[in-house]
Design an enzyme around this catalytic site. Sequence first.
Site, PDB file in Angstrom:
ATOM      1  N   LYS A   1       6.186 -32.728  10.017  1.00  0.00           N
ATOM      2  CA  LYS A   1       5.754 -33.598  10.758  1.00  0.00           C
ATOM      3  C   LYS A   1       6.761 -33.612  12.245  1.00  0.00           C
ATOM      4  O   LYS A   1       6.085 -34.645  12.432  1.00  0.00           O
ATOM      5  CB  LYS A   1       5.817 -34.525   9.685  1.00  0.00           C
ATOM      6  CG  LYS A   1       4.799 -34.043   8.454  1.00  0.00           C
ATOM      7  CD  LYS A   1       5.426 -34.960   7.459  1.00  0.00           C
ATOM      8  CE  LYS A   1       7.019 -35.259   6.695  1.00  0.00           C
ATOM      9  NZ  LYS A   1       7.172 -33.782   6.452  1.00  0.00           N
TER      10      LYS A   1
ATOM     11  N   ARG B   1      21.069 -29.683   8.785  1.00  0.00           N
ATOM     12  CA  ARG B   1      20.770 -30.353   8.122  1.00  0.00           C
ATOM     13  C   ARG B   1      21.740 -29.790   6.613  1.00  0.00           C
ATOM     14  O   ARG B   1      21.316 -29.616   5.785  1.00  0.00           O
ATOM     15  CB  ARG B   1      19.267 -31.547   7.821  1.00  0.00           C
ATOM     16  CG  ARG B   1      19.162 -31.680   9.137  1.00  0.00           C
ATOM     17  CD  ARG B   1      17.352 -32.510   9.434  1.00  0.00           C
ATOM     18  NE  ARG B   1      16.537 -32.751   7.691  1.00  0.00           N
ATOM     19  CZ  ARG B   1      15.161 -33.229   7.313  1.00  0.00           C
ATOM     20  NH1 ARG B   1      14.611 -33.202   8.693  1.00  0.00           N
ATOM     21  NH2 ARG B   1      14.859 -33.668   6.303  1.00  0.00           N
TER      22      ARG B   1
ATOM     23  N   ARG C   1       5.240 -42.908   1.758  1.00  0.00           N
ATOM     24  CA  ARG C   1       6.061 -42.028   1.285  1.00  0.00           C
ATOM     25  C   ARG C   1       5.626 -41.333  -0.302  1.00  0.00           C
ATOM     26  O   ARG C   1       5.702 -41.399  -1.219  1.00  0.00           O
ATOM     27  CB  ARG C   1       7.880 -40.904   1.213  1.00  0.00           C
ATOM     28  CG  ARG C   1       7.988 -39.962   1.864  1.00  0.00           C
ATOM     29  CD  ARG C   1       8.796 -39.987   1.622  1.00  0.00           C
ATOM     30  NE  ARG C   1       9.266 -38.606   1.980  1.00  0.00           N
ATOM     31  CZ  ARG C   1       9.747 -37.711   3.635  1.00  0.00           C
ATOM     32  NH1 ARG C   1       9.732 -38.672   3.932  1.00  0.00           N
ATOM     33  NH2 ARG C   1      10.908 -36.857   3.553  1.00  0.00           N
TER      34      ARG C   1
ATOM     35  N   ARG D   1      12.763 -31.914  -2.484  1.00  0.00           N
ATOM     36  CA  ARG D   1      12.536 -32.996  -1.706  1.00  0.00           C
ATOM     37  C   ARG D   1      11.195 -32.125  -1.980  1.00  0.00           C
ATOM     38  O   ARG D   1       9.752 -33.409  -1.668  1.00  0.00           O
ATOM     39  CB  ARG D   1      12.594 -32.264  -0.135  1.00  0.00           C
ATOM     40  CG  ARG D   1      14.465 -33.040   0.119  1.00  0.00           C
ATOM     41  CD  ARG D   1      14.908 -32.625   0.929  1.00  0.00           C
ATOM     42  NE  ARG D   1      14.278 -32.174   2.450  1.00  0.00           N
ATOM     43  CZ  ARG D   1      14.780 -31.413   2.844  1.00  0.00           C
ATOM     44  NH1 ARG D   1      15.539 -30.447   2.905  1.00  0.00           N
ATOM     45  NH2 ARG D   1      13.826 -31.308   4.337  1.00  0.00           N
TER      46      ARG D   1
ATOM     47  N   ARG E   1      15.673 -23.971  10.042  1.00  0.00           N
ATOM     48  CA  ARG E   1      15.501 -25.236  10.455  1.00  0.00           C
ATOM     49  C   ARG E   1      16.917 -25.401  11.398  1.00  0.00           C
ATOM     50  O   ARG E   1      17.927 -25.581  11.065  1.00  0.00           O
ATOM     51  CB  ARG E   1      15.064 -26.026  10.379  1.00  0.00           C
ATOM     52  CG  ARG E   1      15.451 -27.850  11.767  1.00  0.00           C
ATOM     53  CD  ARG E   1      14.405 -28.601  10.825  1.00  0.00           C
ATOM     54  NE  ARG E   1      14.823 -28.876   9.299  1.00  0.00           N
ATOM     55  CZ  ARG E   1      13.828 -29.577   8.236  1.00  0.00           C
ATOM     56  NH1 ARG E   1      12.222 -30.317   9.219  1.00  0.00           N
ATOM     57  NH2 ARG E   1      13.970 -30.097   7.567  1.00  0.00           N
TER      58      ARG E   1
END
Length: 221
Positions: A15, A163, A90, A174, A129
């Site tokens: 996203k 992160r 969300r 998540r 990531r």
Amino acid sequence: MATYIILLGMQGAGKGTQAAVLSKRLGVPHVTTGGLFRAMEGQDSDLARQIQAIMKRGDLVPDDITVAVVRQRLAAPDAANGAIFDGFPRTLPQAQALDALLAELGAEVSLAPLLTLDREEAIARISARWECTLDPTHVYNMRTNPPKVPGICDIDGAPLRQRPDDTPEAAAKRIDTFFEKTAPLLDYYRARGILHEVDAAQSIEAVSAALLQLIEAKGRA
Ligand code: AP5
Ligand code: MG
């Protein structure tokens, strides 16, 4: 006409990556609640500390706080012609609140593309990531989209970081939350005929092309 697009999809589906591309192509801002919350990191307030702790665990920030942050962001002049929402809404209450906020602007959600990816690939992407410490919309992947120089952002030369919520435990949580709290939104937008699935297992460029095609088709309709 103003174009408000919601990018839906599991954590790691891309996203943020695609919102950055679409924002540049369409000239409307990239509105990321996760990014807005991360920008509060290090702020000396109880609210900011509370939010960082919630995110680190992989839980959702309460709806009222999230909606207040989006309301404030949409009040900025650059959002008058549209926005690409990444990570918002969300929950169903957030989706209803967004409808009300856009109605105040005389607008509505134009399109809700759903980036589809399987869970194993999503976790693999998340664990590889890295993001820029100066501009976190510059996102890399050590496996699929590495920077030219390891640990350094191609665009501004700043160091990259992982992160705090990209641990395997928080990422799994998540994704569970996505199925529990966010999946009901899919029917909400499907019922309006604005949800379109896009295969997020394709290359970044192929996913962008599919999204732009959907947006053009919507513009012609
Ligand atoms: P948020 O920042 O929104 O994170 P997230 O939902 O966990 O989603 P991700 O950022 O992990 O996934 P993405 O789909 O953006 O993937 P990306 O493009 O980076 O939220 C963080 C936290 O904030 C939440 O857990 C919550 O606590 C709070 N929060 C935020 N919004 C909230 C809300 N509305 N309500 C309540 N709480 C909220 O891509 C992933 C990786 O894959 C990257 O490395 C990228 O380079 C790579 N990649 C992308 N596309 C491809 C491709 N096509 N091929 C190969 N690699 C790819
Ligand atoms: Mg993201």
